[in-house]
Design an enzyme around this catalytic site. Structure first.
Site, short mmCIF file in Angstrom:
data_model
loop_
_atom_site.label_atom_id
_atom_site.label_comp_id
_atom_site.label_asym_id
_atom_site.label_seq_id
_atom_site.Cartn_x
_atom_site.Cartn_y
_atom_site.Cartn_z
CG HIS A 1 -1.33 2.62 -4.01
ND1 HIS A 1 -1.90 2.55 -5.26
CD2 HIS A 1 -1.64 1.46 -3.40
CE1 HIS A 1 -2.54 1.40 -5.39
NE2 HIS A 1 -2.39 0.72 -4.27
CG ASP B 1 -5.18 -3.45 -4.70
OD1 ASP B 1 -6.16 -2.87 -4.18
OD2 ASP B 1 -4.02 -3.34 -4.28
CG HIS C 1 -49.47 19.18 3.69
ND1 HIS C 1 -49.14 20.49 3.53
CD2 HIS C 1 -48.34 18.45 3.40
CE1 HIS C 1 -47.88 20.58 3.15
NE2 HIS C 1 -47.37 19.35 3.06
CD GLU D 1 -8.51 2.46 0.14
OE1 GLU D 1 -8.79 2.53 -1.06
OE2 GLU D 1 -7.43 2.89 0.62
CG HIS D 2 -7.39 -1.77 1.26
ND1 HIS D 2 -6.82 -0.54 0.99
CD2 HIS D 2 -7.97 -2.19 0.12
CE1 HIS D 2 -7.05 -0.23 -0.27
NE2 HIS D 2 -7.75 -1.20 -0.83
CD GLN E 1 -2.85 -0.92 -0.18
OE1 GLN E 1 -2.77 -1.80 -1.03
NE2 GLN E 1 -3.60 0.15 -0.35
#
Length: 438
Positions: free
Chosen positions: A269, A369, A428, A335-336, A266
């Site tokens: 990235h 991924d 109404h 996220e993961h 990771q």
């Protein structure tokens, strides 16, 4: 290598944990003043503005925004056979998983003669973004396109930045992935400019129309995220994605070689990527640190990786028990999230907040991924506490269809009138009683 936070012997409150845990700091507001003029320029001048700013930012001026279909076909024909086979497998697995997500319409009989039907209707046209900065992401084309297609989206366009090395076209692997998926509309435009053009549309250099989209999905840099924030409402968005992140919940049964490799994967990235280990074992933490020192030097992007791993967004959190570890990862809401513990399935079943959960020693994040079948467009920055990753549901809208007969309306009219009077909205109630005056 990794910073350490020692929580052994104490259980901070959720608020204290949010403040203490490592997290990438990305200030979207800080770049809004850069992005707003770009968005306004695209709204006013359309493609001319897009091409001028593209040349300034990307060092290339495409001949047109829309990529010719022949270029998609050429990219696919020239694609490395091994990469093509991998993409085909990724597409097949993603389709299998996402096909089971499609919702069906349901009709509820509320009263005799009165029904409410929930219809699931796909967004008509969507723009799907595939980044092209430090890396190229044909996998993101798969992750965006497959759920949109299975949702029944009528019209879709893939956007990806033009590349100077490829004559102003997006990367050939992105074009090939689009072609494999049957996508015929690809725009060579990136970042904030892509979101603006998807929101407002325009006229291409050959006079053809570039139809605006109803929604844009896909990850990108902070400038793309800022454009999503500015244009939300003009165009629908999936989320404001931040830097990628991994958390590993591990005990003394975990293999430090695996854990280190996954943290590095990771960090590869982006220098802002977050890699966090939550563990009950100080011995494992020490072993992972040794492995990181060994493995980082051997990886291709070692400078980027080392910057990410030593940054404030990455670190080790030591806890006394797995129960404490679960509290930490639920607050962090990665996220993961990898679970590498004894009885990993049982532990993973107790997790309440994560974009995706990877169970055991043989389910690394990199599998997700590419080829797990799951989607890799996931919530970041703690948003997994309240949001989900990209799926077929992202592209569907639930519409309630109310169908009452005269008798069914009459039977509930007095309740409508009572509630209307209680809210001081008498018209109404009158809108109901007017139907029964003769």
């Amino acid at each position: 290598m990794l910073n350490r936070i020692d929580l052994r012997g104490r259980v901070p409150s959720p608020a204290e944990l949010r403040a203490a845990l490592p997290r990438a700091e990305v200030d979207v507001d800080a770049v809004l003043h850069h992005v707003r003029p770009l968005v306004d320029d695209v709204r006013t001048r359309g493609v001319d503005a897009v091409l001028e700013h593209t040349e300034r930012f990307d060092g290339v001026r495409p001949a047109a925004v829309r990529v010719p279909v022949a270029e998609l076909e050429r990219a696919l024909a020239e694609l490395d056979p091994a990469v093509r086979a991998a993409l085909e497998e990724s597409i097949a697995r993603a389709r299998a998983v996402h096909a089971d997500q499609r919702r069906t319409d349901t009709t509820t009989r509320v009263a005799p003669g009165g029904t409410v039907t929930e219809r699931w209707v796909p967004v008509r046209r969507v723009g799907l973004y595939a980044p092209g900065g430090l890396a190229v992401y044909p996998s993101s084309v798969v992750m965006n396109v497959v759920p949109a297609q299975l949702a029944g989206v009528e019209s879709l366009v893939v956007c990806s930045p033009p590349q100077a090395d490829f004559g102003g076209l997006p990367h050939p692997a992105v074009l090939a992935a689009a072609a494999l998926l049957g996508v015929t509309e690809v725009w060579a435009v990136g970042g904030a400019l892509a979101v603006a053009l998807l929101a407002y549309g325009g006229t291409d250099t050959d006079g053809s129309g570039l139809e605006p989209a109803d929604m844009v999905t896909g990850p990108g840099n902070v400038y793309l995220t800022a454009a999503k924030r500015l244009l939300r409402g003009v165009i629908g968005i999936d989320a404001e994605a931040g830097p990628t992140e991994i958390a590993v919940l591990a005990d003394d049964t975990a293999d430090p070689v695996h854990v280190a490799a996954d943290l590095i994967s990771q960090a590869e990235h982006d220098t802002l990527a977050a890699s966090v280990l939550v563990t009950t074992s100080e011995e494992l933490a020490d072993a992972v640190d040794r492995e990181l020192e060994r493995q980082v030097g051997a990886t291709k992007h070692h400078e980027r990786v080392r910057t990410a791993l030593t940054g404030p967004q990455s670190g080790v959190v030591l806890v006394s028990t797995l129960d404490d570890g679960l509290r930490v990862v639920d607050v962090y809401a990665a996220e993961h999230l990898e679970v590498q513990t004894a009885d990993a399935r049982e532990v993973a079943a107790r997790v309440r907040a994560a974009g995706a959960i990877f169970v055991g020693a043989h389910s690394p994040v990199s599998l997700g991924d590419y080829c797990a079948g799951s989607n890799h467009v996931l919530p970041t920055g703690g948003c997994a506490r309240h949001s989900s990753g990209l799926s077929v549901q992202t592209f569907l809208r639930g519409i309630h269809v109310v169908d009452y007969s005269e008798d069914a309306l009459r039977s509930v009219a007095h309740h409508v009138v009572a509630l209307a009077e209680a809210e001081d909205l008498p018209a109404h109630g009158q809108a109901v009683t007017a139907r029964f005056r003769r």
